[in-house]
Structure formats: structure tokens, C-alpha cells
Scaffold this motif. Structure first.
Motif, PDB file in Angstrom:
ATOM      1  N   PHE A  58       0.823  -1.218   0.000  1.00  0.00           N
ATOM      2  CA  PHE A  58       0.000   0.000   0.000  1.00  0.00           C
ATOM      3  C   PHE A  58       0.857   1.267   0.000  1.00  0.00           C
ATOM      4  O   PHE A  58       0.458   2.294  -0.519  1.00  0.00           O
ATOM      5  N   GLY A  59       2.030   1.184   0.617  1.00  0.00           N
ATOM      6  CA  GLY A  59       2.910   2.337   0.680  1.00  0.00           C
ATOM      7  C   GLY A  59       2.846   3.086   1.990  1.00  0.00           C
ATOM      8  O   GLY A  59       3.650   3.986   2.248  1.00  0.00           O
ATOM      9  N   LEU A  60       1.905   2.733   2.837  1.00  0.00           N
ATOM     10  CA  LEU A  60       1.722   3.329   4.163  1.00  0.00           C
ATOM     11  C   LEU A  60       1.270   2.238   5.115  1.00  0.00           C
ATOM     12  O   LEU A  60       0.656   1.257   4.696  1.00  0.00           O
TER      13      LEU A  60
ATOM     14  N   ALA B 296      -3.888   9.917   8.130  1.00  0.00           N
ATOM     15  CA  ALA B 296      -4.200  10.694   6.931  1.00  0.00           C
ATOM     16  C   ALA B 296      -5.708  10.826   6.736  1.00  0.00           C
ATOM     17  O   ALA B 296      -6.195  11.899   6.356  1.00  0.00           O
ATOM     18  N   LEU B 297      -6.462   9.768   7.002  1.00  0.00           N
ATOM     19  CA  LEU B 297      -7.922   9.859   6.897  1.00  0.00           C
ATOM     20  C   LEU B 297      -8.480  10.806   7.947  1.00  0.00           C
ATOM     21  O   LEU B 297      -9.408  11.583   7.668  1.00  0.00           O
ATOM     22  N   ALA B 298      -7.922  10.772   9.149  1.00  0.00           N
ATOM     23  CA  ALA B 298      -8.376  11.690  10.207  1.00  0.00           C
ATOM     24  C   ALA B 298      -8.158  13.140   9.782  1.00  0.00           C
ATOM     25  O   ALA B 298      -8.981  14.016  10.083  1.00  0.00           O
TER      26      ALA B 298
ATOM     27  N   LEU C  65       3.828  10.320   3.762  1.00  0.00           N
ATOM     28  CA  LEU C  65       4.881   9.911   4.701  1.00  0.00           C
ATOM     29  C   LEU C  65       5.781  11.091   5.080  1.00  0.00           C
ATOM     30  O   LEU C  65       6.118  11.262   6.248  1.00  0.00           O
ATOM     31  N   ARG C  66       6.140  11.909   4.095  1.00  0.00           N
ATOM     32  CA  ARG C  66       6.966  13.089   4.397  1.00  0.00           C
ATOM     33  C   ARG C  66       6.235  14.021   5.356  1.00  0.00           C
ATOM     34  O   ARG C  66       6.817  14.511   6.317  1.00  0.00           O
ATOM     35  N   ALA C  67       4.963  14.261   5.096  1.00  0.00           N
ATOM     36  CA  ALA C  67       4.187  15.159   5.961  1.00  0.00           C
ATOM     37  C   ALA C  67       4.044  14.575   7.366  1.00  0.00           C
ATOM     38  O   ALA C  67       4.173  15.311   8.353  1.00  0.00           O
ATOM     39  N   LEU C  68       3.804  13.283   7.455  1.00  0.00           N
ATOM     40  CA  LEU C  68       3.702  12.663   8.773  1.00  0.00           C
ATOM     41  C   LEU C  68       5.021  12.712   9.519  1.00  0.00           C
ATOM     42  O   LEU C  68       5.045  12.977  10.728  1.00  0.00           O
ATOM     43  N   ASN C  69       6.122  12.475   8.816  1.00  0.00           N
ATOM     44  CA  ASN C  69       7.440  12.536   9.451  1.00  0.00           C
ATOM     45  C   ASN C  69       7.758  13.965   9.898  1.00  0.00           C
ATOM     46  O   ASN C  69       8.344  14.158  10.968  1.00  0.00           O
TER      47      ASN C  69
ATOM     48  N   ARG D 259      -6.653   8.452  -2.967  1.00  0.00           N
ATOM     49  CA  ARG D 259      -5.758   9.618  -3.050  1.00  0.00           C
ATOM     50  C   ARG D 259      -4.578   9.467  -2.103  1.00  0.00           C
ATOM     51  O   ARG D 259      -3.443   9.785  -2.457  1.00  0.00           O
ATOM     52  N   ILE D 260      -4.851   9.004  -0.904  1.00  0.00           N
ATOM     53  CA  ILE D 260      -3.787   8.828   0.092  1.00  0.00           C
ATOM     54  C   ILE D 260      -2.787   7.785  -0.401  1.00  0.00           C
ATOM     55  O   ILE D 260      -1.578   7.978  -0.305  1.00  0.00           O
ATOM     56  N   HIS D 261      -3.281   6.687  -0.935  1.00  0.00           N
ATOM     57  CA  HIS D 261      -2.385   5.660  -1.490  1.00  0.00           C
ATOM     58  C   HIS D 261      -1.540   6.248  -2.624  1.00  0.00           C
ATOM     59  O   HIS D 261      -0.329   6.040  -2.673  1.00  0.00           O
ATOM     60  N   GLN D 262      -2.178   6.970  -3.527  1.00  0.00           N
ATOM     61  CA  GLN D 262      -1.465   7.523  -4.676  1.00  0.00           C
ATOM     62  C   GLN D 262      -0.435   8.574  -4.256  1.00  0.00           C
ATOM     63  O   GLN D 262       0.530   8.810  -4.975  1.00  0.00           O
ATOM     64  N   SER D 263      -0.637   9.183  -3.103  1.00  0.00           N
ATOM     65  CA  SER D 263       0.280  10.214  -2.599  1.00  0.00           C
ATOM     66  C   SER D 263       1.077   9.709  -1.408  1.00  0.00           C
ATOM     67  O   SER D 263       1.497  10.504  -0.563  1.00  0.00           O
ATOM     68  N   ALA D 264       1.299   8.414  -1.337  1.00  0.00           N
ATOM     69  CA  ALA D 264       1.909   7.797  -0.148  1.00  0.00           C
ATOM     70  C   ALA D 264       3.232   8.451   0.239  1.00  0.00           C
ATOM     71  O   ALA D 264       3.467   8.710   1.423  1.00  0.00           O
ATOM     72  N   GLU D 265       4.087   8.729  -0.724  1.00  0.00           N
ATOM     73  CA  GLU D 265       5.387   9.322  -0.397  1.00  0.00           C
ATOM     74  C   GLU D 265       5.220  10.704   0.233  1.00  0.00           C
ATOM     75  O   GLU D 265       5.871  11.023   1.232  1.00  0.00           O
ATOM     76  N   ALA D 266       4.352  11.517  -0.332  1.00  0.00           N
ATOM     77  CA  ALA D 266       4.114  12.854   0.217  1.00  0.00           C
ATOM     78  C   ALA D 266       3.452  12.770   1.594  1.00  0.00           C
ATOM     79  O   ALA D 266       3.779  13.549   2.499  1.00  0.00           O
TER      80      ALA D 266
END
Length: 145
Positions: A49-51, A59-61, A133-137, A124-131
Motif C-alpha cells: 500500500f505504501g503506508l 491521513a484519513l483523520a 509519509l513526508r508530511a507525517l514525518n 488519493r492517500i495511497h497515490q500520494s503515499a510518499e508525500a
């Protein structure tokens, strides 16, 4: 009951819309059996999934979509039952499912638009997984300082 029928319709939307996303798994209902879909849980394979499940929930929250981790911790690690689980018990599948299961919103009067909106957010979250992850980090780093 009309409520169970409607939840099954919503479950069909979830299956159709999320079923082709890599890393999303569903409970298998055997032919001839029925499910009331009181809850609708998916599993997330983080590699595909990437996340992680937790990243997806966060991300859903952020999109005001409430989810639940109903199966975490698994029963054998809950305070009321821990005395029954010996240290030698290995419940690898239980542990894996508990860490990967996420319950999506489900209610008897959910309309198609709401269900589709949730599915689109997951996609959308899956498709933007890298971004994501960066935002969460970045958020985690900011909280730590």
C-alpha cells in the motif's frame, strides 16, 4: 432488516472501489454465508500500500474521516485476559492482523456519496503515499522538538 441490506450495499461499494488498490485486503465471506457488516474492516499491507495502517488512519483523520482500530490490542494482550496467555504462546497471525486492521466508517443509512468519498480519500492517500509519509514525518519531528 433494511439496515443490514444497506450496510451490505455500502460494503459492495467499498469492495468495488478499494478492491484493486495494492495492499488492501478484505474479510472473506464464504458463499452462502451472510454478513451484517456492523463494522467494515480492511487490512493494510504496508509494503504494497505504501503506508502503514496507522499512517492511513492519521491521513484519513486529517480529512475528517473517522476510523477505528477495533482489534488492537488483540485479546491475548488485553489486561483482562493477559493472565491466560503464556509467554510461550505465539500468535503471529493474530498479531499481524491486529496491526493491519482498520475499520472504515459504516452505518445503516450511509449514502453512496459518503461511501464513495471515503473510497476516493483512501485512493488519493495511497497515490500520494510518499508525500503523506513526508508530511507525517515532518509532523512527528515538529512534535518531538
Amino acid at each position: 432488516e433494511a439496515g443490514a441490506r444497506r450496510r451490505n450495499e455500502v460494503a459492495a461499494i467499498y469492495h468495488r472501489e478499494l478492491g484493486e488498490l495494492p495492499g488492501v485486503g478484505f474479510q472473506q465471506v464464504k458463499p452462502g454465508n451472510r454478513n451484517s457488516y456492523k463494522d467494515f474492516s480492511i487490512t493494510i499491507d504496508p509494503d504494497a500500500f505504501g503506508l502503514s495502517r496507522d499512517d492511513l488512519a492519521t491521513a484519513l483523520a486529517a480529512e475528517n474521516i473517522d476510523t477505528r482500530k477495533y482489534y488492537e490490542p488483540p485479546v491475548h494482550r488485553q489486561t483482562a485476559y493477559v493472565e491466560f496467555a503464556t509467554s510461550g504462546d505465539l500468535l503471529d497471525n493474530t498479531e499481524r492482523l491486529a496491526a493491519r486492521s482498520l475499520s472504515l466508517p459504516m452505518w445503516s443509512h450511509m449514502d453512496d456519496e459518503t461511501a464513495l468519498g471515503i473510497c476516493h480519500a483512501v485512493r488519493r492517500i495511497h497515490q500520494s503515499a510518499e508525500a503523506v509519509l513526508r508530511a507525517l514525518n515532518q509532523a512527528t519531528t515538529a512534535l518531538a522538538t
